[in-house]
Scaffold this motif. Structure first.
Motif, PDB file in Angstrom:
ATOM      1  N   ASN A 235       0.783  -1.229   0.000  1.00  0.00           N
ATOM      2  CA  ASN A 235       0.000   0.000   0.000  1.00  0.00           C
ATOM      3  C   ASN A 235       0.816   1.280   0.000  1.00  0.00           C
ATOM      4  OD1 ASN A 235      -3.236  -0.315   0.824  1.00  0.00           O
ATOM      5  ND2 ASN A 235      -1.984  -2.143   1.127  1.00  0.00           N
ATOM      6  N   MET A 236       0.250   2.276  -0.677  1.00  0.00           N
ATOM      7  CA  MET A 236       0.667   3.652  -0.507  1.00  0.00           C
ATOM      8  C   MET A 236       0.058   4.178   0.788  1.00  0.00           C
ATOM      9  SD  MET A 236       2.485   4.255  -3.242  1.00  0.00           S
ATOM     10  CE  MET A 236       2.672   6.049  -3.191  1.00  0.00           C
ATOM     11  N   ASP A 237       0.735   5.125   1.447  1.00  0.00           N
ATOM     12  CA  ASP A 237       0.183   5.820   2.609  1.00  0.00           C
ATOM     13  C   ASP A 237      -0.027   7.268   2.200  1.00  0.00           C
ATOM     14  OD1 ASP A 237      -0.493   7.006   4.974  1.00  0.00           O
ATOM     15  OD2 ASP A 237       1.293   6.383   6.081  1.00  0.00           O
ATOM     16  N   HIS A 238      -1.278   7.652   2.025  1.00  0.00           N
ATOM     17  CA  HIS A 238      -1.607   8.971   1.511  1.00  0.00           C
ATOM     18  C   HIS A 238      -1.728  10.016   2.620  1.00  0.00           C
ATOM     19  CE1 HIS A 238      -4.280  11.790  -1.011  1.00  0.00           C
ATOM     20  NE2 HIS A 238      -3.115  11.736  -1.618  1.00  0.00           N
ATOM     21  N   SER A 239      -1.233   9.702   3.806  1.00  0.00           N
ATOM     22  CA  SER A 239      -1.311  10.665   4.907  1.00  0.00           C
ATOM     23  C   SER A 239       0.029  11.343   5.181  1.00  0.00           C
ATOM     24  CB  SER A 239      -1.781   9.956   6.187  1.00  0.00           C
ATOM     25  OG  SER A 239      -0.774   9.090   6.692  1.00  0.00           O
ATOM     26  N   TRP A 437       4.024   1.728   5.653  1.00  0.00           N
ATOM     27  CA  TRP A 437       2.904   2.372   4.964  1.00  0.00           C
ATOM     28  C   TRP A 437       1.631   1.537   5.104  1.00  0.00           C
ATOM     29  CZ3 TRP A 437       4.873   4.476  -0.435  1.00  0.00           C
ATOM     30  CH2 TRP A 437       5.806   5.511  -0.206  1.00  0.00           C
ATOM     31  N   THR A 438       1.726   0.245   4.838  1.00  0.00           N
ATOM     32  CA  THR A 438       0.535  -0.586   4.910  1.00  0.00           C
ATOM     33  C   THR A 438       0.025  -0.701   6.344  1.00  0.00           C
ATOM     34  OG1 THR A 438       1.171  -1.873   2.951  1.00  0.00           O
ATOM     35  CG2 THR A 438      -0.407  -2.885   4.443  1.00  0.00           C
ATOM     36  N   THR A 439       0.935  -0.837   7.298  1.00  0.00           N
ATOM     37  CA  THR A 439       0.476  -0.942   8.688  1.00  0.00           C
ATOM     38  C   THR A 439      -0.180   0.356   9.153  1.00  0.00           C
ATOM     39  OG1 THR A 439       2.688  -0.346   9.508  1.00  0.00           O
ATOM     40  CG2 THR A 439       2.193  -2.691   9.278  1.00  0.00           C
ATOM     41  N   GLU A 440       0.282   1.495   8.637  1.00  0.00           N
ATOM     42  CA  GLU A 440      -0.337   2.766   8.999  1.00  0.00           C
ATOM     43  C   GLU A 440      -1.725   2.886   8.372  1.00  0.00           C
ATOM     44  OE1 GLU A 440      -1.348   6.518  10.357  1.00  0.00           O
ATOM     45  OE2 GLU A 440       0.060   5.015  11.123  1.00  0.00           O
TER      46      GLU A 440
END
Length: 527
Positions: A235-239, A437-440
């Motif tokens: 995953n991307m983390d868009h935050s 990123w994915t875990t977030e």
């Protein structure tokens, strides 16, 4: 391999305080209340490039806030379910990028997805707006080829890049037309809902990998009650703000390099076994900085330091450790490698035009920095986290292109109000979309997320181990989610159709690259 979990965990903790304030991704004006995505139709016909698949187009508004305005044709490809009696519906797929072709992904789907997925679903890939066959973002080659060196070393370099990025943006916008301002992942998510409607599906079933996960996340946010199943792999983390974005990328690629170096220390088949991998690496970087390192077959210009760093990213994405070790030995004056991929990183283009999918990233992520002092501080932070790699070249090559670029879908924490659980997959040692990123993203989703962790290496987990692949299949087919905290160990079962730690070298060189889909042209080495 030496565990590096502590470094990535520390970076994740450190960046939480740097996250931008939560926004709603314009959900108040661009949500399900705006009406069904469309009444468009797709006329399917055999694809010229791949007659076993069907191709078609779907017209969608260039500006979704003006649904009656000008349209753009999206290119699609479909492989119909191999067992019509067992067919569940359509599985929409996207390989990431930005810039990856979903049409190509559908062409090569039989080499990627299991036979059971092919039996139960029509596999439908699409080229997102602004990409490949769907009206790509284009620029004048003459302007594109004037792009300065990616790493800035002075305020003068920063000023040069600032002026150039503005000129490039103006040129690309003029060449591309009105679509240029409407290629962010919110627009693509709305396109995907139009595709869902045109396919006759009440709810969306989707598999997205890498940057394709951002499309899925935006879809979940905008159309929460139209979700059947979203499997989001790597995953991307868009935050993340710009510092957190770059820091986590640097820590991740350093972690993957450490894993490669540890493998070489232990594995006699490593071409650098018995040598200090880090010493060889430093020697190559030093030669590149001095303009004394040349890529085999490219004698007209020396390799840059960024192009050397790209080897460390692409060689650990598969991972393709054996090939990476052979290439580094070859660059260091040793015997030729068993296979030599194209020179990575941005290259000058021939012809009149160049494609620039980076515009998608610029509209999704505010990566602006104010001056060289701020930029240099970012690089120093990266270097502390990545003493061997220094930085991750993917975002570093894109950041200056995005200087001053308007961001229509700025970073924000994910807000999903639907009831269907989302499946998030990740490997612990991913150089491109960090484990953190994915875990977030899972943390932001809370109980609505189910995290599937592969305790191995590389970018993407689907197809690497049976215990990483079967749970994704089960989720897509029967909506069964794995137990909370499920982890797939290395060697956790490999069926005959699955590949364990594939030695596939990414050939697209794109940021957050699409998976190397096996096919007749996909190079491999023995692991």
């Amino acid at each position: 391999m030496r565990p590096k979990y502590s470094l990535l965990a520390a970076v994740l903790v450190a960046v939480v305080a740097l996250l931008p304030a939560t926004t709603a991704a314009s959900a108040d004006t661009r949500d399900e209340a705006s009406g069904d995505a469309g009444k468009g139709r797709i006329s399917w016909a055999p694809c010229e490039e791949e007659p076993a698949a069907e191709c078609g187009t779907l017209a969608v508004p260039i500006d979704w806030d003006r649904p009656g305005g000008p349209t753009v044709d999206l290119a699609l490809a479909r492989r119909k379910a191999t067992d019509p009696a067992a067919r569940i519906g359509s599985l929409v797929i996207n390989p990431g990028g930005p810039g990856g072709s979903g049409v190509e992904f559908a062409y090569n789907a039989p080499g990627f997805f299991t036979e059971e997925i092919q039996r139960r679903f029509d596999l439908v890939g699409f080229d997102p707006r602004g990409v490949a066959r769907s009206h790509p973002v284009i620029c004048s080659a003459s302007v594109y080829n004037q792009m300065p060196y990616a790493i800035m070393k002075s305020q003068a370099d920063f000023d040069r890049w600032t002026a150039y990025s503005k000129r490039l943006r103006q040129d690309c916008r003029a060449r591309t037309g009105p679509l240029y301002d409407h290629v962010d992942s919110v627009d693509v998510a709305r396109d995907m809902d139009a595709i869902r409607a045109a396919l006759g599906e009440e709810k969306l079933t989707y598999y997205g990998v890498s940057y394709g996960t951002l499309i899925g996340q935006m879809y979940a946010e905008l159309f929460p009650h139209r979700v059947r199943a979203l499997a989001l792999d790597s995953n991307m983390d868009h935050s993340l703000g710009v510092k957190a974005f770059l820091d986590t990328e640097a820590a991740a690629v350093e972690d993957s390099f450490d894993e490669f170096a540890g493998w070489c220390d232990q594995e006699p088949n490593c071409a650098l076994h018995g040598q200090d991998v880090r010493v060889v690496w430093e020697r190559l970087l030093a030669k590149a900085r001095e303009g004394e390192l040349y890529y085999p077959g490219v004698p007209d210009r020396p390799m840059t330091e960024v192009q050397v760093l790209w080897q460390g990213v692409l060689g650990t994405e598969g991972p393709a450790w054996q090939l990476l070790s052979e290439m580094l030995r070859y660059l260091d004056g040793g015997p030729p490698s068993s296979w030599l991929p194209p020179l990575p990183g941005r290259q000058p283009v021939e012809g009149d035009v160049a494609q620039l999918p980076t515009a998608v990233l610029c509209e999704d992520y505010n990566l602006r920095v104010r001056n060289y002092k701020e930029y240099a501080a970012l690089l120093r932070s990266n270097a502390r986290l990545a003493p061997d790699m220094r930085l991750n070249p993917m975002p570093i090559e894109d950041l200056p292109v995005c200087l001053g670029h308007p961001t229509s879908n700025p970073q924000h924490r994910l807000r999903y109000t639907g009831s269907a659980p989302l499946l998030l997959g990740t490997s612990i040692h991913d150089p491109s979309t960090p484990y953190a990123w994915t875990t977030e993203v899972a943390r932001q989703l809370g109980p609505k997320a189910r995290l599937l962790t592969y305790e191995g290496w590389g970018h993407r987990i689907y197809g690497k181990e049976e215990c990483a692949t079967v749970p994704i299949d089960d989720y897509l087919i029967s909506l069964t989610v794995p137990p909370r905290g499920f982890r797939c160990p290395v060697g956790g079962g490999a069926g005959p159709a699955l590949r364990q730690r594939p030695e596939a070298w990414p050939t697209d060189g794109l940021p957050w690259a699409a998976p190397s889909v096996p096919g007749p042209s996909a190079p491999k080495t023995s692991g």
